[in-house]
Design an enzyme around this catalytic site. Sequence first.
Site: not given
Length: 340
Positions: A156, A208, A253
């Site tokens: 992240k 991403e 998702k």
Amino acid sequence: MTSRLHPTLKLSAHIEKLPLKQPFHITGYTFTACDALVVSLHDGEFTGQGEGLGVYYRNDTPASMLQQVERLRERIEHGITREQLLELLPAGGARNAVDCALWDLEAKRGNTSVWQLTGLSRPESLLTTYTLSADDPDEVGEAARNYAGARALKLKLKDDHLNAERVRAVRAACPGVWLMVDANQGLTRESLAQMLPTLVETGVAVVEQPFPVGREAWFDGLHYPVPLAADESVQDRADLPGLEGRVQVINIKLDKCGGLTAGLALAREASERGFRLMVGNMGGSSLSMGPAFVLGSLCSVVDLDGPMFIKADREPGVSYRDGRIWCPDGIWGAPCTLPA
């Protein structure tokens, strides 16, 4: 009138808090727990279950999800198909929880598995990323070293000046691991361009969601050697046309698109449009990973590590070994043997 007197299903829906082992940091958020909506559908013999976390950045919270399900209680209890559910609930966590409960119930009723119902071949296990919180570079490097057996990592990022150092710290700690980074909308064209030499040098495989939702035009004209993925920018099938020619990977998702039914449809259309597929998660327990594991068999990138971050998972739960995830039959979507 008879159907109203004798519902075909009994619906149970409640919110469960899943505390995290430690705070988890991404761009703009720090998480200390996951709240999950758990839906159970009982037909008198069998019970199907589903879990939804919702989509926090769209204010799709378990509390609002529970309200959506309760408003639909009578319709659900008197019989509903997955196709009808697509029309009655919007994409999001509530539909995900109910849809997955319907899949689970159908498998148990039919003494079969969701794998057979979908026509997919069940894999032995799936290589999955293990996610690193956007902490200080030294902490990130230490966390990467502590992931014993990791073969793929997802780092992240934040909207700060330390991202390149974070990436280099992970690569130094794990020289041979497959690595992707996730900006969670926190970069600009300029900050991404500044990071590009580091991304190439360290062998990052995917970037991403670098840009904010609504700024998809920032992808135009970018011809980077590192593939770009959309997450927040793609909720369901309606978002695909606007991403063609802009990103190469679509992160599906089930909480975003609203269940396995919608997820499989999204995967088919995305593949037909030439996107590579990724399956991700909004966190949660093994009950969330079960249906996502099914979808993962279609994906080249798998990010199903949610249960690793919560203090207590369900029993039985998914297992992580040698950098892979395995979902045993007893978790979700498998035949159920009644006691004699």
